[in-house]
Design an enzyme around this catalytic site. Structure first.
Site, PDB file in Angstrom:
ATOM      1  CB  CYS A   1     -41.172 -76.537  15.497  1.00 53.11           C
ATOM      2  SG  CYS A   1     -42.365 -76.517  16.835  1.00 53.11           S
TER       3      CYS A   1
ATOM      4  CG  HIS B   1     -60.207 -61.430  22.285  1.00 57.74           C
ATOM      5  ND1 HIS B   1     -61.131 -62.275  22.863  1.00 57.74           N
ATOM      6  CD2 HIS B   1     -60.912 -60.620  21.447  1.00 57.74           C
ATOM      7  CE1 HIS B   1     -62.342 -61.992  22.399  1.00 57.74           C
ATOM      8  NE2 HIS B   1     -62.242 -60.998  21.530  1.00 57.74           N
TER       9      HIS B   1
ATOM     10  N   GLY C   1     -45.399 -77.135  16.692  1.00 58.09           N
ATOM     11  CA  GLY C   1     -45.619 -75.745  17.106  1.00 58.09           C
ATOM     12  C   GLY C   1     -45.431 -75.556  18.599  1.00 58.09           C
TER      13      GLY C   1
END
Ligand code: RB5
Length: 142
Positions: free
Chosen positions: A65, A98, A68
């Site tokens: 977008c 991670h 974001g």
């Protein structure tokens, strides 16, 4: 890999570019809209991509977008979705290593197209490190 991608109007142009990149990298892309610059509501598109991951039809998702932020907020409301909003390469890589992010959110008005392409390439190519990180993901049960 099979990748679902969607954007709102603010991310439409970058989405078209990222689709080309993903196909060049050999990925199978499911383009879930939007399909023009007409104004739309980003939660509708976040829901489509998250649905494709949760029903197993796609392994990864990309949501774009303007900033974001809206896409990442909407996506992270779905249990089982780990959406990472990234603006540079370091966090794009770490979101995979991670956090086993299954959705990458990009802000088309924040980053340029060159950086976006590098981030998508790194994000698609990076695996989850597991180990101590697996236990931490289990702690928020998705
Ligand atoms: C649309 O104008 C804009 O609000 C949207 O693309 C996004 O930035 C929301 O978080």
């Amino acid at each position: 890999m099979r990748v679902a991608i969607a954007s709102d109007h603010g991310g439409f142009s970058l989405k078209e570019q990222v689709i080309g990149l993903l196909r060049n990298l050999g990925h199978e892309v499911e383009d879930q809209g939007c399909y023009s610059l007409d104004s739309v509501d980003y939660p509708d598109y976040a829901g489509k991509v998250c649905g494709s991951i949760l029903d197993g039809s796609c392994e990864r998702g990309i949501l774009i977008c303007g900033s974001g932020i809206g896409m990442s907020m909407a996506a992270n409301r779905f249990s089982g979705i780990r959406a990472a909003l990234c603006h540079e390469l370091f966090t794009a890589r770490l979101s995979r290593e991670h956090n086993d992010a299954n959705v990458l959110c990009l802000g088309a008005r924040v980053i340029g197209p060159g950086l976006a392409e590098e981030m998508v390439s790194v994000w698609m190519a990076t695996g989850f490190a597991g180990g101590r990180h697996q236990k931490r993901l289990a702690m928020f049960s998705c």
